[in-house]
Design an enzyme around this catalytic site. Structure first.
Site, short mmCIF file in Angstrom:
data_model
loop_
_atom_site.label_atom_id
_atom_site.label_comp_id
_atom_site.label_asym_id
_atom_site.label_seq_id
_atom_site.Cartn_x
_atom_site.Cartn_y
_atom_site.Cartn_z
N CYS A 242 85.95 -22.80 -4.38
CA CYS A 242 85.20 -21.74 -5.08
C CYS A 242 84.24 -21.15 -4.04
CB CYS A 242 84.43 -22.31 -6.25
SG CYS A 242 85.49 -23.19 -7.43
N ALA A 243 84.75 -20.22 -3.23
CA ALA A 243 84.13 -19.95 -1.93
C ALA A 243 83.09 -18.84 -1.87
CB ALA A 243 85.23 -19.65 -0.91
N ALA A 244 83.11 -17.89 -2.81
CA ALA A 244 82.23 -16.71 -2.67
C ALA A 244 80.75 -17.13 -2.68
CB ALA A 244 82.50 -15.73 -3.80
N PRO A 245 79.90 -16.42 -1.93
CA PRO A 245 80.17 -15.25 -1.07
C PRO A 245 80.61 -15.60 0.35
CG PRO A 245 77.82 -15.65 -1.12
CD PRO A 245 78.45 -16.71 -2.00
N GLY A 247 79.21 -18.22 2.45
CA GLY A 247 78.23 -18.87 3.33
C GLY A 247 78.72 -20.22 3.83
N ASP A 266 88.61 -17.55 -4.45
CA ASP A 266 87.69 -17.15 -5.51
C ASP A 266 88.46 -16.24 -6.45
OD1 ASP A 266 84.48 -17.47 -5.82
OD2 ASP A 266 85.23 -15.71 -6.89
N ASP A 293 92.55 -18.14 -8.91
CA ASP A 293 91.81 -19.05 -9.78
C ASP A 293 92.02 -20.49 -9.29
OD1 ASP A 293 90.86 -20.66 -11.79
OD2 ASP A 293 91.85 -19.59 -13.43
N CYS A 373 74.32 -26.04 -7.45
CA CYS A 373 72.93 -25.62 -7.29
C CYS A 373 72.22 -25.71 -8.63
CB CYS A 373 72.85 -24.21 -6.70
SG CYS A 373 73.68 -22.96 -7.69
#
Length: 469
Positions: A242-245, A247, A266, A293, A373
């Site tokens: 789940c890579a976005a954005p 960083g 993503d 997905d 997070c």
């Protein structure tokens, strides 16, 4: 010192989070009063910005010292010669820390006011100027060049284009308007630039808008820890599920010296474009980003995958990062969250779906890092306990570097297991007032200690897959 009220949450959401923090294990270890105090302290910390701005150096293109020198010159310009130190993190060599000055108490409020949306207000507290789309209301006769006070509409009650607002608003500092009220609310869609240039923010942080974009990536401290914990090696095949954005994706590629393959997924197409843009900007060629997905990333038939595109065959990856979609309750500053309990509790089932896919895609002996997070027990320690029950061949591993605190009690994990987790919890330190004088006298090790503690709320777990499923 606390200058803002604690984060405003729906009653049922606050109670749900509180149940996680004031659980039986915590209460029996520390007492109910201490558990409740800690939770209230955390809610207060969440509405305030962290004590440091963190940037990661793109070591693929430049040395840390070279970028540090360039950044020093940039800050001298931004802060009009004010000597704010830039610290290199001793355990994260590619991370630079800049202390945030504030809260500054002697800023005179102006008669002319602008109200900005809560998200815009949060960005201002971390060094941003006010962009036109973020302005909700402005005083009747506001002209370009006026000095105006900027307030955040933390409850989202102000009507777009209002001339005054008497609802709940939080003072963010003063700035100079680049446009008149009439221009701001003219309805022209092309107006997207800076609307108010912040000159006296209550918290003084550098603006990183277009500052050394190929050399620096603005990233919260725990987010920069994640790729180091994953410990990618040159030549490996790595999945960021789940890579976005991007960083963490770009950090992984830089740590591998851009040698190997980093697959970034993503499911939202404009976010995938952002990953590609960031990879291009940072000069990284080992990243392949796909709009896909993550819950469907496992190939169910055994026909060979088409040219490295998703879905993938089982046991395809050496290391996998699952920086899971989450309730985001650790983000700072955040003065209000209007989410319902249904929205907050929708994440654990999705996280488990993604985790199951990640385990299947991981090679035996491979490493899986799970991070969020957020602060909730259900999305963090309870997910670790679930994973260890569900996948007996997964083993929790110690993390390097260990910068956060240990995991929170309440999910039935042993003390040994809790020590192998990293929970970044800003309630462990008091809110500090930082001014130039206190920085002059501060010891570097004390500042590093504070940066490690007073960051966003975050969680990291590292697993190894012991044998083939």
């Amino acid at each position: 010192m606390s200058v803002f009220p604690k984060i405003s949450l729906r009653h049922e959401v606050e109670n749900y989070l509180k149940e996680g923090f004031v659980n039986k294990e915590v209460v029996s270890a520390f007492g109910k009063q201490e558990a409740e105090r800690k939770f209230e302290t955390l809610l207060n910390r969440l509405s305030h910005p962290p004590s440091f701005t963190t940037v990661r150096v793109n070591t693929h293109l430049a040395s840390v010292q070279h970028v540090k020198d360039l950044l020093f010159d940039e800050l001298q310009k931004q802060f009009n010669g004010l000597n704010v130190p830039i610290l290199q993190h001793p355990a994260l060599q590619d991370v630079l820390l800049i202390p945030v000055i504030g809260p500054r108490k002697n800023i005179k409020k102006q008669h002319s006011e602008a109200i900005v949306g809560a998200q815009c207000g949060n960005a201002v507290l971390r060094g941003a100027h006010v962009y036109v789309p973020g302005i909700v209301s402005a005083s009747k006769f506001m002209k370009a060049g006026d000095v105006i006070s900027v307030y955040s509409d933390i409850k989202g009650k102000c009507k777009k284009g209002a001339k005054e607002f008497d609802g709940t608003k939080v003072f963010l500092g003063n700035g100079i308007s680049e446009l008149s009220r009439k221009e701001i609310f003219s309805g022209l869609p092309e107006l997207k630039g800076i609307g108010i240039r912040m000159t006296e923010p209550i918290y003084l942080s550098p603006s990183f808008d277009n500052v050394l974009p190929s050399y620096l990536f603005l990233q919260n401290l725990p987010s920069a820890v994640v790729a180091h914990v994953l410990d990618p090696q040159p030549g490996e095949k790595i999945l960021d599920l789940c890579a976005a954005p991007g960083g963490k994706t770009t950090h992984i590629a830089a740590l591998m010296h851009d040698q190997g393959e980093v697959i970034a997924l993503d499911k939202i197409s404009n976010k995938v474009e952002k990953i590609k843009q960031n990879a291009l900007l940072l000069g990284l060629n080992s990243i392949k980003a796909f709009c896909f997905d993550g819950t469907k990333a496992l190939k169910l038939d055994m026909v060979k995958d088409a040219e490295g595109k998703p879905p993938f065959l089982p046991e395809s990856f050496d290391r996998i990062l699952l920086d899971a979609p989450c309730s985001g309750m650790g983000q700072r500053p955040n003065m209000a969250c209007s989410w319902t309990l249904k929205e907050v509790t929708s994440y654990p089932p999705l996280q488990r779906k993604l985790f199951t896919v990640a385990v299947e895609l991981l090679k035996p002996g491979g490493v899986l890092v799970y991070s969020t997070c957020t602060i909730s027990l259900a999305e963090n320690e309870e997910q670790v306990a679930w994973a260890l029950r569900t996948f007996p061949y997964l083993q929790l591993q110690p993390q390097e570097p260990q910068i956060g605190g240990e995991g929170m009690m309440g999910a039935g994990l042993s003390l040994e297991q809790l020590k192998q987790l990293q929970r970044f919890d800003p309630s462990v330190v008091p809110l500090w007032d930082t001014d130039i004088d206190s920085l002059r006298d501060a010891r570097i090790e004390d500042m590093i200690w504070l940066a490690n503690k007073d960051c966003i709320g975050f969680f990291i777990a590292r697993f190894v897959k012991r044998k083939s499923t």
